[in-house]
Design a protein around this motif. Structure first.
Motif, PDB file in Angstrom:
ATOM      1  N   ALA A  48       0.837  -1.202   0.000  1.00 37.01           N
ATOM      2  CA  ALA A  48       0.000   0.000   0.000  1.00 37.01           C
ATOM      3  C   ALA A  48       0.872   1.252   0.000  1.00 37.01           C
ATOM      4  O   ALA A  48       0.585   2.223  -0.715  1.00 37.01           O
ATOM      5  CB  ALA A  48      -0.939   0.000   1.205  1.00 37.01           C
ATOM      6  N   ARG A  51       2.192   1.854  -3.425  1.00 35.81           N
ATOM      7  CA  ARG A  51       1.156   2.337  -4.338  1.00 35.81           C
ATOM      8  C   ARG A  51       0.617   3.702  -3.935  1.00 35.81           C
ATOM      9  O   ARG A  51      -0.136   4.318  -4.676  1.00 35.81           O
ATOM     10  CB  ARG A  51      -0.005   1.339  -4.410  1.00 35.81           C
ATOM     11  CG  ARG A  51       0.357   0.009  -5.034  1.00 35.81           C
ATOM     12  CD  ARG A  51      -0.854  -0.909  -5.235  1.00 35.81           C
ATOM     13  NE  ARG A  51      -1.878  -0.834  -4.229  1.00 35.81           N
ATOM     14  CZ  ARG A  51      -1.886  -1.518  -3.072  1.00 35.81           C
ATOM     15  NH1 ARG A  51      -0.892  -2.328  -2.804  1.00 35.81           N
ATOM     16  NH2 ARG A  51      -2.881  -1.399  -2.215  1.00 35.81           N
ATOM     17  N   THR A  53      -1.451   4.256  -1.390  1.00 39.95           N
ATOM     18  CA  THR A  53      -2.830   4.149  -0.918  1.00 39.95           C
ATOM     19  C   THR A  53      -2.828   3.885   0.587  1.00 39.95           C
ATOM     20  O   THR A  53      -1.851   3.389   1.143  1.00 39.95           O
ATOM     21  CB  THR A  53      -3.590   3.008  -1.627  1.00 39.95           C
ATOM     22  OG1 THR A  53      -2.970   1.767  -1.305  1.00 39.95           O
ATOM     23  CG2 THR A  53      -3.599   3.195  -3.132  1.00 39.95           C
ATOM     24  N   ASP A  55      -5.412   2.033   2.175  1.00 40.33           N
ATOM     25  CA  ASP A  55      -6.062   0.758   2.464  1.00 40.33           C
ATOM     26  C   ASP A  55      -5.102  -0.398   2.198  1.00 40.33           C
ATOM     27  O   ASP A  55      -4.819  -0.729   1.047  1.00 40.33           O
ATOM     28  CB  ASP A  55      -7.329   0.608   1.623  1.00 40.33           C
ATOM     29  CG  ASP A  55      -8.110  -0.656   1.953  1.00 40.33           C
ATOM     30  OD1 ASP A  55      -7.694  -1.412   2.864  1.00 40.33           O
ATOM     31  OD2 ASP A  55      -9.144  -0.883   1.305  1.00 40.33           O
ATOM     32  N   THR A  57      -5.636  -3.484   2.729  1.00 40.53           N
ATOM     33  CA  THR A  57      -6.326  -4.705   2.302  1.00 40.53           C
ATOM     34  C   THR A  57      -6.784  -4.623   0.852  1.00 40.53           C
ATOM     35  O   THR A  57      -7.402  -5.550   0.347  1.00 40.53           O
ATOM     36  CB  THR A  57      -7.549  -4.985   3.205  1.00 40.53           C
ATOM     37  OG1 THR A  57      -8.474  -3.904   3.083  1.00 40.53           O
ATOM     38  CG2 THR A  57      -7.135  -5.162   4.648  1.00 40.53           C
ATOM     39  N   ASP A  58      -6.459  -3.529   0.194  1.00 36.88           N
ATOM     40  CA  ASP A  58      -6.896  -3.299  -1.179  1.00 36.88           C
ATOM     41  C   ASP A  58      -6.277  -4.285  -2.176  1.00 36.88           C
ATOM     42  O   ASP A  58      -6.898  -4.649  -3.161  1.00 36.88           O
ATOM     43  CB  ASP A  58      -6.546  -1.860  -1.567  1.00 36.88           C
ATOM     44  CG  ASP A  58      -7.161  -1.443  -2.875  1.00 36.88           C
ATOM     45  OD1 ASP A  58      -8.303  -1.846  -3.153  1.00 36.88           O
ATOM     46  OD2 ASP A  58      -6.486  -0.698  -3.619  1.00 36.88           O
ATOM     47  N   GLU A  59      -5.066  -4.710  -1.913  1.00 38.94           N
ATOM     48  CA  GLU A  59      -4.372  -5.583  -2.864  1.00 38.94           C
ATOM     49  C   GLU A  59      -3.464  -6.539  -2.104  1.00 38.94           C
ATOM     50  O   GLU A  59      -2.650  -6.126  -1.288  1.00 38.94           O
ATOM     51  CB  GLU A  59      -3.532  -4.716  -3.821  1.00 38.94           C
ATOM     52  CG  GLU A  59      -2.983  -5.461  -5.001  1.00 38.94           C
ATOM     53  CD  GLU A  59      -2.317  -4.507  -5.993  1.00 38.94           C
ATOM     54  OE1 GLU A  59      -1.113  -4.677  -6.218  1.00 38.94           O
ATOM     55  OE2 GLU A  59      -2.999  -3.613  -6.504  1.00 38.94           O
TER      56      GLU A  59
END
Length: 143
Positions: A48, A51, A53, A55, A57-59
């Motif tokens: 995260a 990236r 971001t 969150d 848990t997004d990826e």
């Protein structure tokens, strides 16, 4: 403590890697490897941060398990290629900000910023080796 070991290896080597834990037919030294005292959520926090971001848990950083043996306490899965590529592109100038972003996204009780900086440096070198070899990275997590 959970330990995650990354191997520069192809999927068809997963059973041989499994034997490190189950039968000791192979040892980690049979491959290029990196051992880290990190768990999946900590890798997801780093992903995260890479990236940009919030969150975590997004990826995921792992694909579906190639091998899951609850009775032996192990999971082997391929590390997501985009995560390895992102790590390989980290520059020295990016490290301080990236470590700060990583710390903000995870439980700080387990690892301090200096320790995370060291882990990140090792992961970047390892990712660059995997990219140079055009090889996937397999993750062996023991629990």
């Amino acid at each position: 403590m959970q330990v995650t070991t990354w191997f520069i290896a192809k999927e068809d080597e997963a059973e041989a890697i499994e034997s490190i834990v189950t039968t000791e037919e192979h040892s980690p030294e049979d491959w290029m490897y990196l051992e880290l005292p990190l768990i999946e959520m900590e890798f997801m926090a780093l992903s995260a941060a890479l990236r940009g971001t919030e969150d975590i848990t997004d990826e995921r950083t792992l694909e579906d398990p190639l091998i899951f043996r609850e009775e032996d306490g192990l999971i082997i899965a391929r590390v997501v290629e985009s995560f390895i590529q992102s790590l390989a592109r980290v520059t020295d100038a990016n490290v301080p900000g990236l470590v700060n972003a990583w710390v903000e996204r995870m439980d700080q009780e387990n690892h301090g910023p200096e320790e995370l900086r060291e882990f990140l440096s090792e992961m970047v070198k390892f990712a660059r080796q995997a990219v140079a070899r055009r090889s996937p990275v397999l993750s062996l997590a023991t629990f």
